[in-house]
Design a protein around this motif. Structure first.
Motif, mmCIF file in Angstrom:
data_model
loop_
_atom_site.group_PDB
_atom_site.id
_atom_site.type_symbol
_atom_site.label_atom_id
_atom_site.label_comp_id
_atom_site.label_asym_id
_atom_site.label_seq_id
_atom_site.Cartn_x
_atom_site.Cartn_y
_atom_site.Cartn_z
ATOM 1 N N SER A 1 -11.266 -3.682 8.096
ATOM 2 C CA SER A 1 -10.189 -4.326 8.847
ATOM 3 C C SER A 1 -9.766 -3.458 10.012
ATOM 4 N N PHE A 2 -9.533 -2.189 9.726
ATOM 5 C CA PHE A 2 -9.108 -1.297 10.810
ATOM 6 C C PHE A 2 -10.229 -1.153 11.840
ATOM 7 N N GLY A 3 -11.445 -1.165 11.338
ATOM 8 C CA GLY A 3 -12.568 -1.115 12.262
ATOM 9 C C GLY A 3 -12.546 -2.295 13.217
ATOM 10 N N ALA A 4 -12.261 -3.487 12.678
ATOM 11 C CA ALA A 4 -12.173 -4.674 13.535
ATOM 12 C C ALA A 4 -11.032 -4.521 14.527
ATOM 13 N N ASN A 5 -9.897 -4.000 14.043
ATOM 14 C CA ASN A 5 -8.740 -3.802 14.918
ATOM 15 C C ASN A 5 -9.047 -2.817 16.039
ATOM 16 N N LEU A 6 -9.946 -1.914 15.761
ATOM 17 C CA LEU A 6 -10.284 -0.890 16.757
ATOM 18 C C LEU A 6 -11.406 -1.372 17.666
ATOM 19 N N LEU B 1 -19.841 -10.104 15.030
ATOM 20 C CA LEU B 1 -20.405 -10.832 16.164
ATOM 21 C C LEU B 1 -19.302 -11.526 16.959
ATOM 22 N N VAL B 2 -18.377 -12.186 16.221
ATOM 23 C CA VAL B 2 -17.266 -12.872 16.896
ATOM 24 C C VAL B 2 -16.460 -11.886 17.723
ATOM 25 N N LEU B 3 -16.184 -10.732 17.119
ATOM 26 C CA LEU B 3 -15.378 -9.734 17.825
ATOM 27 C C LEU B 3 -16.104 -9.219 19.070
ATOM 28 N N LEU B 4 -17.429 -9.165 19.003
ATOM 29 C CA LEU B 4 -18.172 -8.665 20.156
ATOM 30 C C LEU B 4 -18.297 -9.730 21.242
ATOM 31 N N VAL B 5 -18.381 -10.982 20.813
ATOM 32 C CA VAL B 5 -18.612 -12.045 21.785
ATOM 33 C C VAL B 5 -17.308 -12.470 22.463
ATOM 34 N N LEU B 6 -16.201 -12.432 21.701
ATOM 35 C CA LEU B 6 -14.932 -12.953 22.223
ATOM 36 C C LEU B 6 -14.529 -12.341 23.571
ATOM 37 N N PRO B 7 -14.496 -11.006 23.702
ATOM 38 C CA PRO B 7 -14.080 -10.456 25.010
ATOM 39 C C PRO B 7 -14.986 -10.918 26.147
ATOM 40 N N VAL B 8 -16.278 -11.054 25.854
ATOM 41 C CA VAL B 8 -17.199 -11.484 26.895
ATOM 42 C C VAL B 8 -16.866 -12.908 27.324
ATOM 43 N N ILE B 9 -16.575 -13.769 26.332
ATOM 44 C CA ILE B 9 -16.232 -15.154 26.655
ATOM 45 C C ILE B 9 -14.956 -15.196 27.495
ATOM 46 N N ILE B 10 -13.956 -14.421 27.058
ATOM 47 C CA ILE B 10 -12.694 -14.415 27.805
ATOM 48 C C ILE B 10 -12.938 -13.928 29.236
ATOM 49 N N ALA B 11 -13.737 -12.866 29.357
ATOM 50 C CA ALA B 11 -14.002 -12.314 30.684
ATOM 51 C C ALA B 11 -14.713 -13.337 31.553
ATOM 52 N N LEU B 12 -15.700 -14.014 30.969
ATOM 53 C CA LEU B 12 -16.420 -15.035 31.734
ATOM 54 C C LEU B 12 -15.479 -16.148 32.157
ATOM 55 N N LEU C 1 -10.448 -1.466 -7.790
ATOM 56 C CA LEU C 1 -9.568 -1.948 -6.733
ATOM 57 C C LEU C 1 -9.481 -0.926 -5.615
ATOM 58 N N ARG C 2 -9.355 0.339 -5.981
ATOM 59 C CA ARG C 2 -9.185 1.362 -4.957
ATOM 60 C C ARG C 2 -10.394 1.405 -4.030
ATOM 61 N N GLN C 3 -11.594 1.428 -4.639
ATOM 62 C CA GLN C 3 -12.793 1.522 -3.816
ATOM 63 C C GLN C 3 -12.942 0.294 -2.938
ATOM 64 N N LYS C 4 -12.632 -0.857 -3.522
ATOM 65 C CA LYS C 4 -12.768 -2.094 -2.750
ATOM 66 C C LYS C 4 -11.758 -2.098 -1.605
ATOM 67 N N LEU C 5 -10.551 -1.613 -1.886
ATOM 68 C CA LEU C 5 -9.521 -1.615 -0.853
ATOM 69 C C LEU C 5 -9.873 -0.632 0.258
ATOM 70 N N ILE C 6 -10.388 0.517 -0.118
ATOM 71 C CA ILE C 6 -10.771 1.495 0.915
ATOM 72 C C ILE C 6 -11.777 0.857 1.877
ATOM 73 N N VAL C 7 -12.758 0.186 1.296
ATOM 74 C CA VAL C 7 -13.795 -0.398 2.145
ATOM 75 C C VAL C 7 -13.227 -1.564 2.959
ATOM 76 N N PHE D 1 -11.810 -9.920 5.095
ATOM 77 C CA PHE D 1 -12.293 -8.670 4.507
ATOM 78 C C PHE D 1 -11.549 -8.331 3.219
ATOM 79 N N CYS D 2 -10.228 -8.532 3.233
ATOM 80 C CA CYS D 2 -9.448 -8.076 2.084
ATOM 81 C C CYS D 2 -9.287 -9.164 1.020
ATOM 82 N N GLY D 3 -9.348 -10.418 1.426
ATOM 83 C CA GLY D 3 -9.118 -11.483 0.463
ATOM 84 C C GLY D 3 -10.377 -11.849 -0.284
ATOM 85 N N ASP D 4 -11.499 -11.639 0.384
ATOM 86 C CA ASP D 4 -12.754 -12.083 -0.177
ATOM 87 C C ASP D 4 -13.328 -11.047 -1.139
ATOM 88 N N THR D 5 -12.890 -9.808 -0.994
ATOM 89 C CA THR D 5 -13.617 -8.701 -1.621
ATOM 90 C C THR D 5 -13.673 -8.770 -3.144
#
Lengths: 846, 293
Positions: B144-149, B37-48, B133-139, B105-109
């Protein structure tokens, strides 16, 4: 704790870097005799900086105009730390040195420096090439740079030269003429400021008046030029003597010439003349066009780095001299440290060259421009020492602003450039100038960078003054104009604009009003450019290779670990134990702090038994169960489940359902989803889960569809036990299952467990409640303080104390016994297991 | 001793905690939804904010003051169109917001499983430790990369809707065609993904070391901030460039007329080394660890 460890590493780097700074150099200040003046001795104020190791080569450092040896301190310390004996001194006429200012005259300032070289020859700390000939490099910026060049021309003992932002020909620098030929337009602002900075020097007596510490002949010549705007022969001779231009053919010491790109006093064309002149003797020359300059400031560390790179091969005989021509290109990259547009260094490996040009077509009609009477208003392009600042202001307002006054400016623009163009060096253009009435003309030519968005920038704030004399009014004269030497990156789509104006505040302007018609004699500007490659410092590939290697190692390590794991995991079953659900042998678990939670415990659980692990809090029950579930590693001893050795991740664990030390549920999910996801995580088929049975056992009813975070402790407990029973495992391990349950639920649970065991499955429960164990379990393992106290069936253990006789009426029974001659007494009825238990562990509780 | 042919009730270690299952476990968490939600709202706030400020203050000039690296130039160009808006949003977010989200995402998992006590039940299934660990890291890395994208992609759309689809402008002068601009944007996103690997590795290591999710997330964020602070001390040269965040903003080199790869190569190499070390430590520690939570 991990965070702290990483922090320590970071702090370690910090400490190492602080410790890394080497000890300060030893310094010694003293006066050295200079060339006598007017029969009086002159003392020069010097400081010697000694390196850690002597004898070492020496570096003679000279300061800029109006400064003193104090300005050289940080530079000198750096060089001394690097391994040079550094002699910094205050030139005559400045600071605490005696004498008068002769503008780097050969018989005064240069002779002084020569005496200092002789002084270095007497120092035992200085390496000597031969008696009286020390190994010495000489360096300085501006006034000091001019002295360095002149000294190496007049004193052959100098082994290396580093001249920064200095002049080739003072006449050209102070009276520049971009049209060539005779001395041009007086650079009055710079000249005035330089004169003031030296005239203001404190002196012993107040003689000299307005001339301050200037030598009288210098002062008089300057004053005449400043009032007329024309240099007379006396001044020209004086400036010539102080210019390296005439003596470049005598320089044989390898010479480093660095020049600033932000410099309206000694622009880049000065270094061009020096480099060409010195290289003509076959003397090695390196040219650096650096950022800053008289208008843009100087980074001491940058200059020191240049000097070290140049001096080390010659003086210390370390490394090889790098003769490449380095050009700093401003705004060609973005700094990752500051994120701003920064310069990058372009390198021309074959050394300093000039003359590569690219024609850029410019167009525009002939334009008439007016020179105002009295030279006012005048355009402002650069102010001594502030040039770049004004430039920044102009670029921010997005208009040429102060740099162009309407009516005074003719502009000839190019089309948008098809590709990127690096303007570097002195471009030229042919102009046709017609004076309307006068016979001479003063004009200022410059090249502006007009960006696609309309921003107009005058690179480095530089203009090229043109002085024409002997014109015939109405008759055009064609002149070739050398435009200001600048370095500027022009992106594709931007334009170059040639601008010719009649005024510039920094120069002496004509008093009479005039008008000129300016036209292009040829429709192109020959734009100077440089071919080179951007310097790659270090080897960025190495970093990438290191990174990839690290990841490769990680993957390799993971593969090896996985393989070893698989080999170890080859499943072996103890044949005698294959039907034994749990076999614990000599189990010991000692925690890191030396506490023995479990101490040599051995017991077995057979099929179909409900075994109670009984003991007070801290007896080691939970630790035993954790080892049994492969969660912690035993210090010694083994646990076998159905004959397989238990270790982390042992597949046989899949045959165990467990509830250990409270529920572990995902609070954001409903009870049902918790069970489903847990089962999904096991990867086993959903039909094996027997959700309905488990849910029925949990007895949660409708609540199972609420989120777990809304559950009470008892509800969570029941859900977790249901989770343990998913798939109806062959062995069920429950740790304190009845905590938080009400008596009715406890009774139900007891029934569930009994039924569960009746199917041939096995249950191990731990509890500190005697009643529960006695009522639920068939067998019991009693632990205390980590040790095994008793093992056996409840009946065996409870019966171990002998047979109890219960009578209905104790009074009557006592009477009968008394009559039979038997002594008796009554005691309150006690639960038998409790008796045993207290008997077993009670001793420690006292 | 003999080889056992035990089926273990159809249990197979390689089927435990499949990625899909772990995704469901994580995606249904409130913190994942909040981060999105934050990632979706932030650009809108900046644009406004840009919209409002450009209406009230039309001069807009200046902006040359010292501040966050690269800020002024990118800020001034932010409203020119979709590409520049996306670049500015990325710039504004990469220093802290994306760090916190990746750390989350990575610290809490792993640490959150420990704090719910569900970790021991996963291990008792048994999910082999390395596999867990592997499965948790993959997710976690996927998220994380999803957020970056998601951030630049969404910012590109928001920027286009607010400020039009003009070609991108380089802070160094010059413009890009839409194709070239998208290509540069892709390089930027790829590089920030690589950079976020460091935060991911650090947070993941802390997640394994501690049972407190807040400790792992906060610890990773704090260490990044400390590294940033040390990086701003120029006196630490030449050791500064070994600080993990030193090349954090090197993607700015992709915005000039010519892409300069040097610092991006260094930054990538440095991050890979640090990440490999942190991941190796995490795995080693988790294999040895007694699960007491």
């Amino acid at each position: 704790m991990g965070a702290a460890a990483v922090l320590v590493v970071t702090a370690g780097v910090f400490a190492a870097s602080v410790r890394g700074s080497r000890p300060a150099a030893v310094t010694r200040a003293q006066f050295v005799a200079g060339t006598p003046e007017a029969g009086a001795p002159v003392r020069l104020d010097t400081t010697v900086y000694l390196p850690a190791k002597t004898p070492a080569p020496a570096v003679l450092l000279a300061h800029g105009f109006g400064g003193s040896k104090a300005d050289l301190d940080s530079q000198a310390r750096s060089l001394a730390r690097h391994g040079y004996v550094v002699l910094a001194y205050t030139a005559r006429g400045f600071g605490r040195s005696g004498g008068l200012i002769h503008l780097d005259a050969p018989s005064y300032e240069v002779a002084d420096a020569s005496r200092l070289v002789s002084y270095l020859a007497t120092m035992p700390q200085v390496r000597q090439d031969s008696p009286g000939n020390p190994r010495v490099g000489v360096a300085g910026s501006s006034y000091g740079g001019g002295l360095s060049l002149l000294l190496s021309a007049y004193d052959q003992r100098v082994d290396a030269v580093g001249a920064d932002i200095t002049w080739n020909d003072l006449t050209q620098a102070l009276f520049p003429n971009a049209a060539g030929g005779q001395p041009g337009v007086f650079k009055k602002l710079w000249a005035g400021q330089l004169f003031a900075s030296a005239a203001g020097q404190p002196r012993a007596s107040d003689q000299g008046g307005a001339c301050g510490r200037f030598a009288p002949n210098v002062c008089a010549a300057y004053q005449r030029a400043a009032s007329t705007g024309e240099p007379n022969t006396a001044l020209l001779a004086l400036l010539m003597a102080s210019s390296p231009a005439g003596v470049l053919n005598r320089i044989t010491a390898p010479t480093l010439l660095s020049q600033g790109e932000q410099d309206s006093l000694f622009p880049l064309d000065q270094v061009a003349a020096n480099a060409t002149g010195i290289a003509a003797n076959g003397t090695p020359v390196k040219v650096i066009w650096r950022s800053g300059g008289h208008d843009g400031g100087t980074s001491t560390s940058e200059v020191v780095q240049y000097l070290q790179d140049w001096f080390d091969p010659v003086l210390l005989k370390q490394g090889r001299a790098d003769l490449a021509f380095d050009v700093t290109v401003p705004g060609s990259g973005i700094s990752s440290a500051t994120g701003r547009a920064v310069s990058q260094t372009l390198r021309v490996d074959r050394g300093y060259t000039q003359g590569r040009t690219r024609p850029v077509a410019v167009g525009g009609p002939a334009q008439t421009i007016y020179a105002p009477a009295g030279g006012s208003p005048a355009a402002v392009t650069s102010v001594p020492g502030l040039g770049s600042l004004l430039n920044t202001a102009a670029s921010l307002t997005g208009s040429p602003g102060l740099a162009a006054i309407p009516g005074q400016v003719a502009r000839f623009a190019s089309q948008p450039l098809p590709g990127r163009l690096l303007v570097a060096g002195t471009s030229t253009v042919r102009l046709s100038v017609t004076a309307r009435a006068a016979t001479d003309a003063t004009l200022f030519a410059s090249v502006h960078h007009l960006a696609a968005d309309g921003t107009d920038t005058l690179p480095a704030g530089l203009v090229a003054p043109i002085r024409l004399t002997g014109l015939t009014p109405g008759v055009p004269r064609t002149v070739t104009v050398s435009l200001p030497a600048v370095v500027r990156n022009v992106p594709a789509g931007d334009r170059l604009v040639l601008q010719v104006s009649t005024t510039d505040l920094a120069y002496r302007l004509q008093n009479a009003p005039n008008s000129y018609t300016v036209a292009l004699a040829a429709p192109t500007v020959a734009v100077a450019t440089v071919d080179g490659r951007i310097v790659r410092t270090g080897a960025p590939w190495l970093w990438l290779v290191a990174g990839l290697a690290a990841i490769g190692l990680l993957i390799l390590g993971a593969l090896v670990a996985g393989m070893r794991h698989r080999r170890r995991r080859r499943r072996t079953v103890h044949p005698e134990l294959s039907q034994v659900p749990v076999a614990v042998e000599n189990l010991v678990k000692e925690y890191g702090d030396g506490y023995r939670a479990v101490d040599d415990v051995t017991f077995r659980v057979e099929r179909g038994q409900v075994v109670g692990l009984l003991g007070p809090n801290g007896a080691g029950k939970t630790t035993t169960l954790r080892v049994l579930m492969g969660l912690i590693r035993p210090t010694s001893g083994t646990v076998h489940v159905f004959g397989e050795l238990i270790e982390a991740g042992a597949p046989v664990l899949s045959r165990i359902g467990s509830f250990i030390e409270g529920p572990g549920l995902l609070p954001h999910l409903t009870g049902r989803d918790n069970l489903r996801l847990f089962w999904a995580a096991t990867g086993r088929p959903a039909r094996d889960a027997q959700f309905d049975t488990a849910l029925e056992i949990s007895g949660l009813g409708e609540s199972v569809d609420r989120k777990v975070k809304t559950f009470s402790q008892g509800m969570r407990q029941r859900l977790a036990i249901a989770q343990a029973m998913l798939g109806l495992p062959e062995l069920l391990v429950l740790d304190e299952p009845t905590n938080g349950l009400d008596p009715l639920q406890i009774a139900e649970m007891r029934e569930v467990l009994r039924r569960y065991a009746a199917t041939g499955r096995t249950v191990v429960i731990s509890s500190h409640l005697l009643a529960e164990v006695e009522q639920t379990c068939s067998h019991v393992v009693v632990m205390h303080n980590g040790r095994l106290v008793a093992v056996g069936s409840v009946a065996d253990i409870a019966g171990a104390g002998g047979i109890q006789l219960v009578v209905k009426d104790p009074r009557q029974a006592q009477e009968i016994l008394a009559a039979a001659g038997v002594d008796s007494q009554t005691v309150p009825a006690r639960r038998s297991l409790e008796d045993i238990f207290i008997e077993m562990v009670g001793a420690d509780h006292d | 001793m003999q080889l056992a042919e035990v089926q273990d009730n159809r249990f197979r270690p390689e089927r435990t905690l499949r990625v899909r299952v772990e995704f469901v476990r994580q995606l249904r968490r409130r913190r994942t939804q909040l981060a999105a939600l934050v990632l979706l709202v932030l650009p809108v706030i900046i644009a406004l904010a840009f919209k409002v400020s450009s209406e009230t203050d039309s001069s807009g000039g200046g902006g040359g003051g010292p501040g966050r690296p690269g800020g002024p130039a990118l800020v001034n160009l932010a409203t020119t169109g979709a590409t520049n808006f996306a670049l500015f949003t990325e710039f504004a977010a990469v220093g802290f917001l994306l760090v916190v989200i990746v750390a989350l995402f990575c610290g809490d998992t792993v640490a959150s499983e420990a704090s719910w006590a569900s970790l021991r039940y996963l291990l008792a299934i048994p999910v082999p430790r390395a596999r867990l660990l592997r499965q948790k890291l993959i997710v976690a890395l996927s998220l994380s990369f999803g957020a970056n994208l998601l951030l630049p992609a969404w910012a590109y759309l928001v920027g286009g809707a607010f400020f039009g689809w003009a070609p991108g402008q380089s802070p160094l002068g010059g413009t890009f065609t839409t194709g070239a601009a998208l290509q540069r944007l892709l390089i930027v996103v790829a590089y920030t993904c690589v950079q976020s690997l460091l935060v991911a590795a650090l947070a993941f290591l802390l997640s394994v070391l501690t049972d407190a999710p807040l400790g792992a997330v906060g610890g990773a964020t704090m260490l990044v901030v400390v590294s940033n602070i040390l990086d701003s001390i120029t006196a630490l040269d030449p050791y500064r460039r070994f600080l993990p965040t030193h090349f954090q903003y090197s993607w700015l080199d992709a915005l000039g007329q010519n892409i300069i790869w040097d610092d991006m190569m260094r930054g990538t190499g440095l991050i890979l080394v640090y990440s490999a070390v942190f991941f190796a430590l995490a795995w080693w520690r988790f294999q040895e660890k007694d699960i007491l939570s």
